[in-house]
Design an enzyme around this catalytic site. Structure first.
Site, PDB file in Angstrom:
ATOM      1  N   TYR A 125      -4.895   8.111  14.503  1.00  0.00           N
ATOM      2  CA  TYR A 125      -3.496   8.252  14.931  1.00  0.00           C
ATOM      3  C   TYR A 125      -2.700   7.078  14.393  1.00  0.00           C
ATOM      4  CZ  TYR A 125      -1.952  12.015  17.923  1.00  0.00           C
ATOM      5  OH  TYR A 125      -1.481  13.214  18.388  1.00  0.00           O
ATOM      6  N   GLU A 144       1.274   6.746  14.651  1.00  0.00           N
ATOM      7  CA  GLU A 144       2.719   6.962  14.794  1.00  0.00           C
ATOM      8  C   GLU A 144       3.490   5.762  14.252  1.00  0.00           C
ATOM      9  OE1 GLU A 144       2.168   7.555  18.900  1.00  0.00           O
ATOM     10  OE2 GLU A 144       3.002   9.579  18.875  1.00  0.00           O
ATOM     11  N   ASP A 181      15.422  21.942  -2.390  1.00  0.00           N
ATOM     12  CA  ASP A 181      14.068  22.221  -1.898  1.00  0.00           C
ATOM     13  C   ASP A 181      13.292  22.709  -3.124  1.00  0.00           C
ATOM     14  OD1 ASP A 181      11.750  23.336  -0.965  1.00  0.00           O
ATOM     15  OD2 ASP A 181      12.675  24.531   0.617  1.00  0.00           O
ATOM     16  N   THR A 192       7.001  20.874  -0.847  1.00  0.00           N
ATOM     17  CA  THR A 192       5.644  20.978  -0.318  1.00  0.00           C
ATOM     18  C   THR A 192       4.733  20.299  -1.339  1.00  0.00           C
ATOM     19  OG1 THR A 192       5.375  23.114  -1.395  1.00  0.00           O
ATOM     20  CG2 THR A 192       5.981  23.156   0.920  1.00  0.00           C
ATOM     21  N   LYS A 206       1.785  23.587  -3.608  1.00  0.00           N
ATOM     22  CA  LYS A 206       2.077  24.694  -4.544  1.00  0.00           C
ATOM     23  C   LYS A 206       1.798  24.181  -5.957  1.00  0.00           C
ATOM     24  CE  LYS A 206       5.229  27.025  -1.417  1.00  0.00           C
ATOM     25  NZ  LYS A 206       5.619  26.077  -0.369  1.00  0.00           N
ATOM     26  N   ARG A 263      -2.153  20.854   1.981  1.00  0.00           N
ATOM     27  CA  ARG A 263      -0.935  21.424   2.576  1.00  0.00           C
ATOM     28  C   ARG A 263      -0.177  20.324   3.305  1.00  0.00           C
ATOM     29  NH1 ARG A 263      -1.988  26.621   1.994  1.00  0.00           N
ATOM     30  NH2 ARG A 263       0.007  27.170   2.894  1.00  0.00           N
TER      31      ARG A 263
HETATM   32  C1  LIG Z   1      11.177  27.057  -1.152  1.00  0.00           C
HETATM   33  C2  LIG Z   1      10.243  26.848  -0.003  1.00  0.00           C
HETATM   34  N1  LIG Z   1      10.494  25.857   0.853  1.00  0.00           N
HETATM   35  C3  LIG Z   1       9.702  25.627   1.916  1.00  0.00           C
HETATM   36  C4  LIG Z   1       8.591  26.396   2.140  1.00  0.00           C
HETATM   37  C5  LIG Z   1       7.799  26.159   3.386  1.00  0.00           C
HETATM   38  O1  LIG Z   1       6.592  25.592   3.192  1.00  0.00           O
HETATM   39  P1  LIG Z   1       5.467  25.624   4.335  1.00  0.00           P
HETATM   40  O2  LIG Z   1       4.942  27.017   4.334  1.00  0.00           O
HETATM   41  O3  LIG Z   1       4.531  24.611   3.856  1.00  0.00           O
HETATM   42  O4  LIG Z   1       6.115  25.274   5.622  1.00  0.00           O
HETATM   43  C6  LIG Z   1       8.263  27.423   1.253  1.00  0.00           C
HETATM   44  C7  LIG Z   1       7.053  28.227   1.468  1.00  0.00           C
HETATM   45  O5  LIG Z   1       6.565  28.960   0.691  1.00  0.00           O
HETATM   46  C8  LIG Z   1       9.129  27.671   0.172  1.00  0.00           C
HETATM   47  O6  LIG Z   1       8.901  28.673  -0.674  1.00  0.00           O
END
Ligand SMILES: Cc1ncc(COP(=O)(O)O)c(C=O)c1O
Length: 340
Positions: free
Chosen positions: A113, A115, A268, A294, A297, A303
């Site tokens: 842990y 935090e 994003d 993320t 991917k 993850r």
């Molecule tokens: C563009 C985009 N942002 C965020 C996410 C969310 O990711 P997570 O599933 O890890 O929460 C995804 C999931 O595929 C995504 O395609």
């Protein structure tokens, strides 16, 4: 004790069998019956020993392999592994991690842990956790050629969705307005998706959201429409990025639109982070205030999620991740996506 009892019983059986064969000249069927009885007894000894171990786990059972600890879970994982290697996966969000990633994600980092942020934790024992988080931050910044004088990164979000929500929590007040690409146009749920009947994502529950869309004929984002909508809606945040938009983004144009209404620009880049890092996709960093991603991917890590922020926004972003939204960071993931 059980082993000793078993040994004595076995010896006794053997002596009895030998005497029987020698003195009473029985046929071999009798001998086979005795041997079956011995085997049955041995089986009972083993079963009771196994039960004892299950009821009173010993330190050695904590070090046992998954297969010997829980055959049911092991079997399901084996089946999933076989499914993965014997089929073709065509799911854009997925990837296959290396053995090094598997090893690090299953390491002792999962036990700790921590935090807080490096060198500012709430309890002890974090000297190596701090090292791994700082290493991770440094490598994340250098992967995208970012200067520490302009950019910071929070590597604690549990995944992409919490990373996005942390940004909204940091930069917006409840009820503030956001615009993201509509889900049917390829956008992601967390960018504010709602239907006429239901506010589907938490983003649309806690903030007011209006989507922009792709042109139905060309399939391309209609930036002119976005500019007009933004002037009317006056969002505080506009999101660039998608789950299913197989074209690149005009971040410069989007920043222009944001500036015209006083909005933040967030990218994003979850799906295309690997392309951004390698220069195969446009770079959002020169135009955005915040960039989320993320790590599982196109970066091919475990993850998890990351938030890159312009330094002025650092305090708000870091506070939104912890303590506003999350508790202790998942150090096994942070440790793992530090890997080259
Ligand atoms: C563009 C985009 N942002 C965020 C996410 C969310 O990711 P997570 O599933 O890890 O929460 C995804 C999931 O595929 C995504 O395609």
């Amino acid at each position: 004790m059980i082993e000793l009892k078993y040994f004595l019983m076995l010896t006794l059986w053997k002596v009895a069998a030998a005497l029987w064969l020698c003195f009473f000249n029985v046929n071999t069927d009798g001998f086979k019956a005795i041997w079956r009885a011995v085997k049955l007894h041995r089986h009972h000894c083993q079963v009771s020993l196994t039960r004892r171990i299950r009821i009173h786990p010993t330190p050695s059972s904590a070090h046992a392999s998954l297969a010997s600890n829980d055959i049911d879970v092991w079997n399901i994982i084996k089946n999933e592994y076989n499914r993965q290697v014997s089929g073709i996966e065509l799911i854009a969000s997925e990837n296959f991690v290396s053995n090094a990633v598997m090893e690090a994600v299953g390491s002792c980092m999962t036990n700790k842990y921590s935090e807080g942020l490096p060198n500012a934790r709430y309890y002890g024992g974090n000297q190596y956790i701090d090292q791994i988080e700082v290493l991770c931050q440094n490598r994340a910044l250098s992967l995208f050629n970012l200067s520490k004088l302009e950019w910071g990164v929070n590597v604690q979000p549990y995944s992409g969705s919490p990373a996005n929500f942390a940004v909204y929590t940091a930069l917006l007040k409840p009820g503030d307005r956001i615009m993201g690409l509509d889900l049917p146009s390829g956008g992601h749920l967390t960018h504010g998706y709602q239907t006429s009947k239901r506010k589907v994502s938490a983003t649309s529950i806690f903030f007011e959201s209006k989507p922009y869309k792709v042109d139905p004929v060309t399939g391309l984002i209609d930036y002119d429409q976005l500019a007009t909508l933004a002037l009317d809606f006056k969002p505080k945040l506009i999101i660039a990025g998608a789950s299913a938009y197989p074209r690149d983004w005009d971040y410069a144009r989007m920043r222009e639109i944001c500036d015209s209404v006083g909005a933040y620009l967030m990218a994003d880049m979850a799906h295309i982070a690997g392309f951004v890092a390698t220069g195969y996709a446009h770079n959002p960093f020169p135009h955005c205030h915040v960039v989320t991603t993320t790590t599982h991917k196109s970066l091919r890590g475990p993850r998890s999620g990351m938030i890159f922020y312009q330094l002025l926004l650092g305090e708000a972003i870091n506070n939104a991740v912890f303590p506003a939204l999350q508790g202790g960071p998942h150090n096994h993931q942070i440790g793992t996506f530090s890997l080259y």
